[in-house]
Scaffold this motif. Structure first.
Motif, PDB file in Angstrom:
ATOM      1  N   TRP A  35      19.586   0.963  18.955  1.00  0.00           N
ATOM      2  CA  TRP A  35      19.146   1.658  17.745  1.00  0.00           C
ATOM      3  C   TRP A  35      20.334   2.294  17.021  1.00  0.00           C
ATOM      4  O   TRP A  35      20.411   2.260  15.793  1.00  0.00           O
ATOM      5  CB  TRP A  35      18.104   2.720  18.108  1.00  0.00           C
ATOM      6  N   VAL A  39      21.374   1.544  13.155  1.00  0.00           N
ATOM      7  CA  VAL A  39      21.402   2.659  12.198  1.00  0.00           C
ATOM      8  C   VAL A  39      22.814   2.865  11.652  1.00  0.00           C
ATOM      9  O   VAL A  39      23.005   3.088  10.446  1.00  0.00           O
ATOM     10  CB  VAL A  39      20.885   3.944  12.881  1.00  0.00           C
ATOM     11  N   SER A  43      24.863   2.937   7.664  1.00  0.00           N
ATOM     12  CA  SER A  43      25.432   4.213   7.258  1.00  0.00           C
ATOM     13  C   SER A  43      26.671   4.000   6.396  1.00  0.00           C
ATOM     14  O   SER A  43      27.359   2.974   6.504  1.00  0.00           O
ATOM     15  CB  SER A  43      25.795   5.059   8.481  1.00  0.00           C
ATOM     16  N   TRP A  56      19.682   8.461  12.730  1.00  0.00           N
ATOM     17  CA  TRP A  56      19.133   8.055  11.441  1.00  0.00           C
ATOM     18  C   TRP A  56      20.260   8.078  10.417  1.00  0.00           C
ATOM     19  O   TRP A  56      21.125   8.948  10.482  1.00  0.00           O
ATOM     20  CB  TRP A  56      18.005   8.998  11.011  1.00  0.00           C
ATOM     21  N   LYS A  58      22.643   9.054   7.791  1.00  0.00           N
ATOM     22  CA  LYS A  58      22.825  10.268   6.996  1.00  0.00           C
ATOM     23  C   LYS A  58      22.986   9.920   5.520  1.00  0.00           C
ATOM     24  O   LYS A  58      22.510  10.653   4.646  1.00  0.00           O
ATOM     25  CB  LYS A  58      24.056  11.025   7.503  1.00  0.00           C
TER      26      LYS A  58
END
Length: 294
Positions: A35, A39, A43, A56, A58
């Motif tokens: 994960w 993610v 980014s 998650w 940013k």
């Protein structure tokens, strides 16, 4: 008696609880790093520069994927990976099935000798340099067929199919030959359909191996038009590390190359991750059908 039953139920519940806890921990250990890679690939360079573990994005950004897909070589590499996986799996399974079918017959002369020679190859090999010289003498260097021909035979898979063919009743083969069917007709019409569970197993694992293989390219291919996705990923990572070493003080370059690496990893692994559950579903259903034979 009731105390023993109650104690047995308690022990069973404790055992089930421990199994569930271990399963959850094992799942977290596998899923969380995957994960994080996905993610992080979405980014921005600023978020990657901050470091730390990311659950998650940013700052959601598609720059990394745009940089990957701007490279036209990625599409050529994707085609090569798909082609060598599909052709390699079909030819490998069919060739191993033919050899296994022949060696499953007790009346074949020299069968024990051929089996012994095959088993020896499972434990001993010629080595990297003799194999390279053999590939070169066959004229397979810098050709697409270097992915296919050397991978045609795996005696481990031959043994699996050979043992599976032995379980097919002789009466089926005898009745087919009485009706005028030859060896090829018997093999294609009877043994191949009945051996689908075993062939599905071999196809599944061989396909994953073909998709993930990059050492064949590393050793025998210098033409970049024949690079598969895995080799492209290797080249991108090596180039990114080289750029990072040459520009140690540039945070922007380091974070950009890291983002491109992560995006390339996701693009490379996504097709096989999507296909694996689909193939596994048909593989399991095939095993259930093949398990109910009279």
């Amino acid at each position: 008696m009731n105390l023993k039953a109650a104690k047995g139920d308690l022990d069973s519940k404790i055992f089930d609880t421990i199994n569930i806890i271990l399963l959850v921990v094992f799942t977290i250990i596998i899923v969380v790093p995957l994960w994080n890679v996905v993610v992080s690939s979405f980014s921005s360079g600023r978020a990657l520069a901050e470091g730390g573990f990311i659950f998650w994005p940013k700052e959601l950004s598609l720059e990394n994927y745009q940089a990957v897909f701007r490279d036209t070589g990625i599409w050529q590499a994707f085609f090569i990976s798909v082609a060598k996986t599909v052709i390699g799996v079909i030819t490998h399974v069919f060739f191993c099935a033919m050899v296994g079918y022949g060696l499953s017959k007790k009346y074949v002369r020299g069968r024990k000798f051929y089996v012994a020679m095959g088993v020896i190859t499972m434990f001993f090999s010629g080595g990297m340099i003799p194999t390279y010289l053999l590939i070169k003498s066959l004229g397979l260097l810098n050709t697409f067929w270097v992915y296919i021909i050397p991978a045609l035979l795996s005696f481990y898979d031959v043994i699996i199919l050979m043992n599976f063919f032995r379980n097919v009743p002789d009466s089926l083969e005898e009745s087919a030959k009485i009706d005028g069917g030859g060896d090829w007709r018997v093999f294609l019409s009877i043994f191949i359909p009945l051996s689908m569970p075993a062939m599905a197993t071999i196809a599944l694992f061989n396909g994953v191996g073909q998709w993930n293989d990059f050492m064949t390219t590393k050793l025998y291919i210098t033409d970049q038009s024949l690079y598969p996705l895995q080799m492209m990923l290797y080249e991108i990572i090596v180039q990114s590390q080289t750029q990072s070493m040459q520009n140690i003080g540039s945070v922007a370059i380091q974070t950009t190359t890291k983002g491109v690496q992560l995006a390339t990893i996701v693009v490379t692994t996504l097709p096989i991750v999507v296909m694996y559950p689909i193939l596994q579903r048909y593989f399991i259903s095939g095993m259930m059908l093949g398990a109910v034979k009279e």
